[in-house]
Motif scaffolding. Structure first.
Motif, PDB file in Angstrom:
ATOM      1  N   TRP A 263     -23.944 -29.875  40.654  1.00 18.58           N
ATOM      2  CA  TRP A 263     -25.344 -29.455  40.853  1.00 18.58           C
ATOM      3  C   TRP A 263     -25.405 -28.152  41.639  1.00 18.58           C
ATOM      4  O   TRP A 263     -26.272 -27.317  41.406  1.00 18.58           O
ATOM      5  CB  TRP A 263     -26.151 -30.554  41.542  1.00 18.58           C
ATOM      6  CG  TRP A 263     -25.795 -30.755  42.982  1.00 18.58           C
ATOM      7  CD1 TRP A 263     -24.742 -31.462  43.462  1.00 18.58           C
ATOM      8  CD2 TRP A 263     -26.471 -30.212  44.119  1.00 18.58           C
ATOM      9  NE1 TRP A 263     -24.714 -31.397  44.832  1.00 18.58           N
ATOM     10  CE2 TRP A 263     -25.777 -30.645  45.265  1.00 18.58           C
ATOM     11  CE3 TRP A 263     -27.605 -29.414  44.284  1.00 18.58           C
ATOM     12  CZ2 TRP A 263     -26.167 -30.296  46.551  1.00 18.58           C
ATOM     13  CZ3 TRP A 263     -27.990 -29.077  45.569  1.00 18.58           C
ATOM     14  CH2 TRP A 263     -27.273 -29.514  46.680  1.00 18.58           C
ATOM     15  N   GLN A 264     -24.446 -27.975  42.567  1.00 17.58           N
ATOM     16  CA  GLN A 264     -24.397 -26.719  43.324  1.00 17.58           C
ATOM     17  C   GLN A 264     -23.980 -25.581  42.404  1.00 17.58           C
ATOM     18  O   GLN A 264     -24.523 -24.480  42.469  1.00 17.58           O
ATOM     19  CB  GLN A 264     -23.383 -26.828  44.470  1.00 17.58           C
ATOM     20  CG  GLN A 264     -23.778 -27.820  45.537  1.00 17.58           C
ATOM     21  CD  GLN A 264     -22.571 -28.285  46.366  1.00 17.58           C
ATOM     22  OE1 GLN A 264     -21.422 -27.975  46.040  1.00 17.58           O
ATOM     23  NE2 GLN A 264     -22.841 -29.037  47.421  1.00 17.58           N
ATOM     24  N   SER A 269     -24.762 -20.473  39.805  1.00 17.83           N
ATOM     25  CA  SER A 269     -24.748 -19.702  38.568  1.00 17.83           C
ATOM     26  C   SER A 269     -26.000 -18.830  38.464  1.00 17.83           C
ATOM     27  O   SER A 269     -25.931 -17.653  38.109  1.00 17.83           O
ATOM     28  CB  SER A 269     -24.679 -20.628  37.350  1.00 17.83           C
ATOM     29  OG  SER A 269     -23.513 -21.413  37.416  1.00 17.83           O
ATOM     30  N   ARG A 270     -27.133 -19.437  38.783  1.00 17.97           N
ATOM     31  CA  ARG A 270     -28.398 -18.690  38.749  1.00 17.97           C
ATOM     32  C   ARG A 270     -28.431 -17.609  39.814  1.00 17.97           C
ATOM     33  O   ARG A 270     -28.816 -16.474  39.551  1.00 17.97           O
ATOM     34  CB  ARG A 270     -29.573 -19.645  38.998  1.00 17.97           C
ATOM     35  CG  ARG A 270     -29.763 -20.669  37.919  1.00 17.97           C
ATOM     36  CD  ARG A 270     -30.483 -20.060  36.732  1.00 17.97           C
ATOM     37  NE  ARG A 270     -30.872 -21.114  35.801  1.00 17.97           N
ATOM     38  CZ  ARG A 270     -31.634 -20.908  34.747  1.00 17.97           C
ATOM     39  NH1 ARG A 270     -32.088 -19.712  34.498  1.00 17.97           N
ATOM     40  NH2 ARG A 270     -31.935 -21.906  33.948  1.00 17.97           N
ATOM     41  N   LEU A 271     -28.034 -17.972  41.038  1.00 23.40           N
ATOM     42  CA  LEU A 271     -28.139 -17.035  42.153  1.00 23.40           C
ATOM     43  C   LEU A 271     -27.209 -15.837  42.004  1.00 23.40           C
ATOM     44  O   LEU A 271     -27.584 -14.707  42.275  1.00 23.40           O
ATOM     45  CB  LEU A 271     -27.824 -17.742  43.471  1.00 23.40           C
ATOM     46  CG  LEU A 271     -28.866 -18.730  43.999  1.00 23.40           C
ATOM     47  CD1 LEU A 271     -28.342 -19.417  45.261  1.00 23.40           C
ATOM     48  CD2 LEU A 271     -30.180 -18.018  44.305  1.00 23.40           C
ATOM     49  N   PHE A 272     -25.970 -16.099  41.571  1.00 20.75           N
ATOM     50  CA  PHE A 272     -24.971 -15.029  41.573  1.00 20.75           C
ATOM     51  C   PHE A 272     -24.783 -14.351  40.225  1.00 20.75           C
ATOM     52  O   PHE A 272     -24.300 -13.236  40.157  1.00 20.75           O
ATOM     53  CB  PHE A 272     -23.624 -15.570  42.072  1.00 20.75           C
ATOM     54  CG  PHE A 272     -23.668 -16.015  43.510  1.00 20.75           C
ATOM     55  CD1 PHE A 272     -23.783 -15.079  44.527  1.00 20.75           C
ATOM     56  CD2 PHE A 272     -23.622 -17.355  43.844  1.00 20.75           C
ATOM     57  CE1 PHE A 272     -23.846 -15.469  45.856  1.00 20.75           C
ATOM     58  CE2 PHE A 272     -23.690 -17.767  45.171  1.00 20.75           C
ATOM     59  CZ  PHE A 272     -23.801 -16.821  46.181  1.00 20.75           C
ATOM     60  N   TYR A 273     -25.104 -15.033  39.153  1.00 21.60           N
ATOM     61  CA  TYR A 273     -24.849 -14.472  37.827  1.00 21.60           C
ATOM     62  C   TYR A 273     -26.111 -14.370  36.981  1.00 21.60           C
ATOM     63  O   TYR A 273     -26.086 -13.773  35.921  1.00 21.60           O
ATOM     64  CB  TYR A 273     -23.816 -15.314  37.068  1.00 21.60           C
ATOM     65  CG  TYR A 273     -22.521 -15.540  37.820  1.00 21.60           C
ATOM     66  CD1 TYR A 273     -21.427 -14.686  37.643  1.00 21.60           C
ATOM     67  CD2 TYR A 273     -22.392 -16.601  38.711  1.00 21.60           C
ATOM     68  CE1 TYR A 273     -20.248 -14.888  38.338  1.00 21.60           C
ATOM     69  CE2 TYR A 273     -21.214 -16.815  39.405  1.00 21.60           C
ATOM     70  CZ  TYR A 273     -20.144 -15.950  39.212  1.00 21.60           C
ATOM     71  OH  TYR A 273     -18.984 -16.153  39.902  1.00 21.60           O
ATOM     72  N   ILE A 302     -27.524 -16.863  51.309  1.00 22.86           N
ATOM     73  CA  ILE A 302     -28.183 -16.674  50.015  1.00 22.86           C
ATOM     74  C   ILE A 302     -28.840 -17.969  49.546  1.00 22.86           C
ATOM     75  O   ILE A 302     -29.931 -17.979  48.989  1.00 22.86           O
ATOM     76  CB  ILE A 302     -27.143 -16.148  48.992  1.00 22.86           C
ATOM     77  CG1 ILE A 302     -26.665 -14.764  49.451  1.00 22.86           C
ATOM     78  CG2 ILE A 302     -27.712 -16.108  47.589  1.00 22.86           C
ATOM     79  CD1 ILE A 302     -25.348 -14.324  48.844  1.00 22.86           C
ATOM     80  N   TRP A 303     -28.171 -19.064  49.826  1.00 30.53           N
ATOM     81  CA  TRP A 303     -28.660 -20.405  49.489  1.00 30.53           C
ATOM     82  C   TRP A 303     -29.945 -20.730  50.254  1.00 30.53           C
ATOM     83  O   TRP A 303     -30.961 -21.105  49.658  1.00 30.53           O
ATOM     84  CB  TRP A 303     -27.558 -21.402  49.829  1.00 30.53           C
ATOM     85  CG  TRP A 303     -27.859 -22.841  49.585  1.00 30.53           C
ATOM     86  CD1 TRP A 303     -28.439 -23.729  50.447  1.00 30.53           C
ATOM     87  CD2 TRP A 303     -27.556 -23.592  48.401  1.00 30.53           C
ATOM     88  NE1 TRP A 303     -28.520 -24.973  49.882  1.00 30.53           N
ATOM     89  CE2 TRP A 303     -27.979 -24.918  48.628  1.00 30.53           C
ATOM     90  CE3 TRP A 303     -26.962 -23.271  47.177  1.00 30.53           C
ATOM     91  CZ2 TRP A 303     -27.831 -25.930  47.678  1.00 30.53           C
ATOM     92  CZ3 TRP A 303     -26.823 -24.283  46.226  1.00 30.53           C
ATOM     93  CH2 TRP A 303     -27.250 -25.587  46.486  1.00 30.53           C
TER      94      TRP A 303
END
Length: 324
Positions: A263-264, A269-273, A302-303
């Motif tokens: 789930w993390q 994936s969304r945040l970094f890519y 960032i999280w």
DNA sequence: CATCAGGGCCCTG
DNA sequence: CAGGGCCCTGAT
């Protein structure tokens, strides 16, 4: 029974600058319980606090600025406070909230990160803080295992209502997580009746190990990440993900980025890519390469930032991924 | 109505 | 080292 803490004592702590009060004392990615362990408003923070076998109410108010931080701390108890207690409380609060941690090196690294520098700048001085004792954090990590958020909340509320301490200070009510001995005495069936499932036997055994003094949090604080991880993984019910939580939050090892839960991974994936699903191994490799010994701390900034944004704005993909 | 995976970990083979 | 089982819940 409601315990009222009438005695109070105040003192000032000056964290090492720069310091970010709200980012340190409130983590929006942590979901709140109905039976409150803590409370936050901008510039103000309250919580229950165990130091050894003595229970305190803690209130911390922001009285400084980023470059010249100052905290006004008030501790509440039901007995008079001695001066050596104050000393121990100051040390413990400084440890849990990393008030003396030097972030210079991390901030230098952040400045070189073109893409995420705006986020690092916004939260400059934020600490990787944990308000809990090791045992308390372990309890929370275990109710998180293999459960959705709502169920985790239900489990913790049920446990608190049965074993926790209900307290009143500064005209507000709070709850404190029980001491290990209380769960050790309870039967497995009593625990299972609280609908915590197979976790009942984890709690029984862990609570016994803690109340027998087999785990010394203060000794573990002095160990390297590698040694601490090895000892933690020997605890019953502690695997890679729970160990990661403990190493990062309770022991402040900011380079703990060696396990990514599915789930993390989706959120990373969304945040970094900006993509739906990037392989966990790829994420690990890229983050370690970019942030090195500060990997988990950088990710933490960032999280938490996206969860702060969530307070005011609807982020569709995030709502889908966190499944309340 | 049933089935299933979930903010993992233990145990077995 | 892979894979089944585990408590309970809400989603489908």
């Amino acid at each position: 029974m409601l315990i009222r803490l009438f005695h109070s004592h105040s003192f000032t702590i000056r964290p090492l600058p720069p310091f970010h009060f709200d980012g340190t004392f409130h983590k929006p990615s942590h979901f709140p319980n109905k039976l409150q362990l803590d409370r936050w408003e901008p510039g103000k923070y309250w919580q229950s606090l165990w130091l050894g076998k003595k229970l305190y109410g803690l209130k911390i108010v922001d009285r400084g600025a980023t470059a010249k931080p100052a905290l006004r701390v008030t501790v509440y108890t039901n007995t008079a406070i001695k001066s050596d207690e104050i000393k121990r409380l100051k040390r413990e609060i400084a440890w849990r909230f990393e008030l003396d941690t030097d972030l210079k090196e991390f901030n230098r690294l952040a400045k070189k990160d073109k893409r995420f520098f705006p986020i690092f700048k916004k939260w400059i001085g934020m600490r990787n803080a944990s308000q809990y004792t090791l045992y308390e954090l372990l309890v929370i990590a275990i109710v998180l295992q293999n459960a959705t958020v709502r169920r985790s909340q239900q489990m913790l509320d049920a446990l608190l209502a049965k074993f926790g301490t209900h307290m009143f200070f500064d005209r507000k009510e709070f709850w404190a997580i029980w001491l290990p001995a209380a769960l050790q005495r309870a039967s497995e069936q009593t625990l299972r009746n609280l609908k915590i499932g197979y976790r009942a036997k984890f709690f029984k055994r862990l609570s016994k190990d803690f109340s027998d003094g087999k785990i010394d949090e203060h000794r573990l604080r002095g160990l390297s990440k590698k040694d601490a991880k090895e000892e933690l993984m020997h605890l019953y019910g502690v695997g890679p993900e729970t160990a990661r939580i403990l190493l990062f939050e309770a022991f402040h090892h900011v380079d703990t980025f060696d396990h990514v839960a599915p789930w993390q991974g989706k959120i990373y994936s969304r945040l970094f890519y900006g993509k739906k699903a990037v392989a966990a191994s790829q994420i690990r490799k890229d983050i370690l390469k970019r942030y090195g010994t500060y990997s988990m701390l950088a990710v933490h900034y960032i999280w938490e930032d996206v969860f702060w944004r969530r307070k005011n704005e609807h982020i569709e993909w995030l709502e889908r991924e966190i499944r309340l």
